[in-house]
Structures are given as C-alpha cells and as structure tokens.
Write a protein that holds these residues in place. Structure first.
Motif, mmCIF file in Angstrom:
data_model
loop_
_atom_site.group_PDB
_atom_site.id
_atom_site.type_symbol
_atom_site.label_atom_id
_atom_site.label_comp_id
_atom_site.label_asym_id
_atom_site.label_seq_id
_atom_site.Cartn_x
_atom_site.Cartn_y
_atom_site.Cartn_z
ATOM 1 N N ASP A 378 0.801 -1.229 0.000
ATOM 2 C CA ASP A 378 0.000 0.000 0.000
ATOM 3 C C ASP A 378 0.830 1.274 0.000
ATOM 4 O O ASP A 378 0.302 2.354 -0.284
ATOM 5 C CB ASP A 378 -0.933 0.015 1.220
ATOM 6 N N ASP A 379 2.112 1.196 0.326
ATOM 7 C CA ASP A 379 2.939 2.396 0.414
ATOM 8 C C ASP A 379 3.159 2.981 -0.990
ATOM 9 O O ASP A 379 3.728 2.318 -1.860
ATOM 10 C CB ASP A 379 4.281 2.041 1.048
ATOM 11 N N PRO A 380 2.732 4.216 -1.235
ATOM 12 C CA PRO A 380 2.881 4.803 -2.585
ATOM 13 C C PRO A 380 4.324 4.888 -3.055
ATOM 14 O O PRO A 380 4.584 4.868 -4.265
ATOM 15 C CB PRO A 380 2.273 6.201 -2.428
ATOM 16 N N ARG A 385 4.017 -0.397 -5.710
ATOM 17 C CA ARG A 385 3.197 0.661 -6.308
ATOM 18 C C ARG A 385 3.962 1.354 -7.445
ATOM 19 O O ARG A 385 3.370 1.738 -8.457
ATOM 20 C CB ARG A 385 2.788 1.677 -5.242
ATOM 21 N N GLN A 386 5.257 1.531 -7.262
ATOM 22 C CA GLN A 386 6.056 2.165 -8.301
ATOM 23 C C GLN A 386 6.104 1.319 -9.575
ATOM 24 O O GLN A 386 6.209 1.846 -10.676
ATOM 25 C CB GLN A 386 7.482 2.415 -7.799
ATOM 26 N N ARG A 388 3.647 -0.684 -10.524
ATOM 27 C CA ARG A 388 2.267 -0.939 -10.950
ATOM 28 C C ARG A 388 1.842 -2.398 -10.744
ATOM 29 O O ARG A 388 1.217 -3.022 -11.602
ATOM 30 C CB ARG A 388 2.079 -0.532 -12.419
#
Length: 402
Positions: A378-380, A385-386, A388
């Motif tokens: 969940d950490d942006p 997340r980086q 995708r």
C-alpha cells in the motif's frame, strides 16, 4: 695535398641502411632489457581485438601492463558466429602475474548464476560491498560484479525463449576499481544486445559506485550523504512506520533502482524488546525470470510454501534464539509475473529452553506478517506501487524457527 677518395653512392646507401638497422635493434634491446617489458603496444593491440572487440578498449587501455605478453582465452556464440554454446561470451585476457580482465555473458534459461536471496542483496554484514545506482546487479562474492540486461524481443539461438542476459565482469588490474568492473560489464552487455537486435534501451554506464550500507539517496537514487548506515531510502522509508508496530524504525535497501528486483529492510530501535515483539522486517520483490530464479533458490533450501506443504512446527528451539515468519505472494508487475516475500522477525528468549508456540500465538504471528505485506503493497513510495503491481495472490507462509 692528399688525394680524396670517393665512396661509391650505392655503398653510402648500404652503410646508412645498416646503421638504421643497428640503431633500431639497439632501441629494441634497450626496451626489452630495461625496466619495462616492452610488451605494451602488443598487449594493447591484443586487448582491442580480444572478445570480438566487445571490451571497452579506451577505458581499459591505461591499465594494460607492459611487463609480460598477454594471453587470450575466448569462446561463445557472440565470439564465434555459427558455433553452439551456452555462453553468449566467455573471455579472459590475462597477463601472468600482472592481472587479467574476464567477462562472461549467459542467457538466463534457469537459475541465475548469482544468489538473489534477501541476505545477499540487503545492506549489512553479508550484503553487497558496492552497487551502481540504476543497474540491476551488484558485487559478486567470487570477485568482480554481475548485472542483468533485458532483451524484450528475446535472445536468439536458445533452447527456450528468454529475454534476460546475465553478465559478470572483473577487471583485476592495478589502479582499476569496482567502477571499471561495472562499466566493463555494461559495455559488454550493450554490445551483445545490440548484435542480437533484441530491443530495449542500452544500459547506462555508471559514473560512481556506492556502498549500499552507508549511502543516503534521493528519490532518483542520487547519493546525498554517507554519514549513517542504510537510512532514508525513499522506497523503504515507510516500511517500519506503516506496519503500526511500536518503536522507532530505521530502514535501508538496495540502491539499484531496478524494475527486476528490490529489497527493503527495517529494524526497530529497541534495546530490550519483549518476547514476540517484532524487531526486524524485510520486504523483497523479484520480477520475470529473476522471480523464477529467486523462488527456485529459496526452494532448494526448503524455504518456500510448497516445500513446507502446510506443515506447522509448534516449537522454537533455543540453539540460536529468535523466530521469523515469511509470507509469499504472487503478482503482476511492470516487468511481468512477480514474487513478493515479506518477513517479520520476533524477539524470543527461552533462557536456554525450547518455546512452545500455541495456536493463538501462531495466529498472532500470521497477523503480524500479513500487516507487513499490506504495508509494503500500500505504500505509494514502495516498489510494488512504483512498478504498478496488481492482482496479488497469497501463496503461503514459511516458518523460520531458529
């Protein structure tokens, strides 16, 4: 007045030519017999031709020794067109007693030649000594460095499709350092992928190497300071805090900036943790062929969910103390199918006795490690997340009772 005798013109020319030969011979004798070996020009020419011209000649030229003649040992499909070989290139230029340059390039068809387990990638006592930001690779335990280059269109002439090239390089010469290793590996990788016409962008040659245990970096992996070990990595910074576990957390990770693999570690700044407190966290991801290789490496030591097959140990032995629980997951990310592995390590002190793990305690440990995975996903700023990542599915847990 004495009569002057004339010397025939042809004799003058012959005497001049003889003098030139004698002078040249004397110069050669001085070069060979003096402090220098007289091999420099030949050795440099040999280096330029070696490895089918794939070595970075201008960069390695200043390091070439003069004392002895060089020897070349080379083979591989990129060095001998039409020949069958598992190596794309295998080449060594050696000056006996004075160093060597060696490079090997192999398509990744099964397990990687180098370990990509967390302990071999994370900063710390057993981790890599140097890294080059922006490259997927690091220093190798056997000396030199290794890196990976992607070939989106695939490498030709292989027994099965593969789009990944593994290159290792070592410039074992006086005055040449780790940066020369990395730049040589990049040069060879780019030469091979260009000849293969397999697509993708050439790897960028690094301008620096850094100690991943000491470096501070910014979001674009530029080094800003080296005063505190392993702290303030953007992609790892929130790992400890986002889990919700108590304590002041510090975090560190690799500096590769890779889309193929990533490692983060976090430790609680606690001197006297209570039993079953979380003291350390790791989170790692491996994509594409790197993921398959990493999973196989862990499986060979019995540390994957399918190997443990749902078995549960109910006792933590106290030979070394401590306990950890791993949670594996599978996802789709930018570079393809990806394995995630997160670990929570717990403080356990049985004062020399084995500790029984109750069902309730075991459930608490599962909850803790799942919290680590959720925080990582969940950490942006974190790697998933980086890159995708999506469609994450749990595989299972692995107990590491020590």
């Amino acid at each position: 007045m004495a009569e002057r005798r004339l010397v025939p013109r042809r004799r003058v020319i012959a005497l001049a030519a003889l003098a030139m030969v004698l002078i040249a011979g004397a110069a050669t004798a001085l070069a060979v017999g003096g402090d220098e070996g007289g091999h420099l020009a030949a050795n440099r020419a040999q280096l330029k031709r070696a490895c089918a011209g794939m070595l970075p000649y201008e960069e390695l030229r200043p390091f070439v020794p003069d004392a002895v003649a060089g020897r070349v040992d080379e083979y591989g499909t990129e060095l001998e067109p039409g020949e069958q070989s598992r190596s794309a290139a295998h080449c060594t230029v050696a000056w006996p007693g004075h160093g060597e340059v060696r490079v090997t390039a192999v398509p990744v068809l099964s397990e990687l030649p180098d370990s990509v387990e967390v302990e071999d990638l994370a900063p710390g006592e057993y981790g890599p000594e140097r890294e080059a930001p922006g490259l997927t690779g690091t220093t190798a335990k056997q000396g030199g460095v290794w890196l990976l280059a992607e070939c989106p269109a695939g490498l030709r002439g292989q027994v099965r499709p593969t789009g990944l090239l593994h290159v290792d390089a070592a410039v074992d010469l006086p005055r040449a350092g780790t940066l020369a290793d990395f730049r040589t590996a990049v040069h060879v990788a780019n030469k091979i992928t260009a000849r293969q016409k397999c697509g993708g962008s050439p790897l960028k040659k690094p301008d620096e190497v850094v100690d991943p245990y000491e470096a501070h970096v910014t979001k674009d992996y530029k080094v800003t300071s080296v005063d505190e070990p392993g702290r303030d990595q953007p992609k790892c910074r929130g790992l400890g805090a986002r889990t919700g576990f108590p304590g002041k957390w510090t975090a560190g990770g690799d500096l590769q900036g890779s889309r193929l693999l990533s490692v983060c570690t976090a430790s609680a700044d606690t001197e006297d943790p209570a039993d079953w407190d979380v003291t350390d966290i790791t989170a790692a991801s491996w994509a594409g062929e790197v993921g398959d290789s990493a999973y196989d490496q862990y499986r060979s030591s019995g540390d994957t969910p399918d190997f443990q097959d749902g078995r549960r140990d109910t006792t933590v032995p106290q030979e070394d103390g401590g306990a950890a629980l791993d949670l594996w997951a599978r996802a789709q990310c930018a570079a393809g199918p990806t394995y995630h592995r997160v670990t929570a390590r717990f403080a356990v002190d049985g004062h020399g006795f084995d500790i029984d793990v109750s069902k309730a305690r075991r459930a608490e440990l599962s909850t803790a490690v799942r919290k680590v995975l959720d925080a990582y996903l969940d950490d942006p700023a974190a790697w998933p997340r980086q890159q995708r990542c999506h469609d994450t599915k749990l595989i299972g847990e692995v107990e590491e009772w020590q």
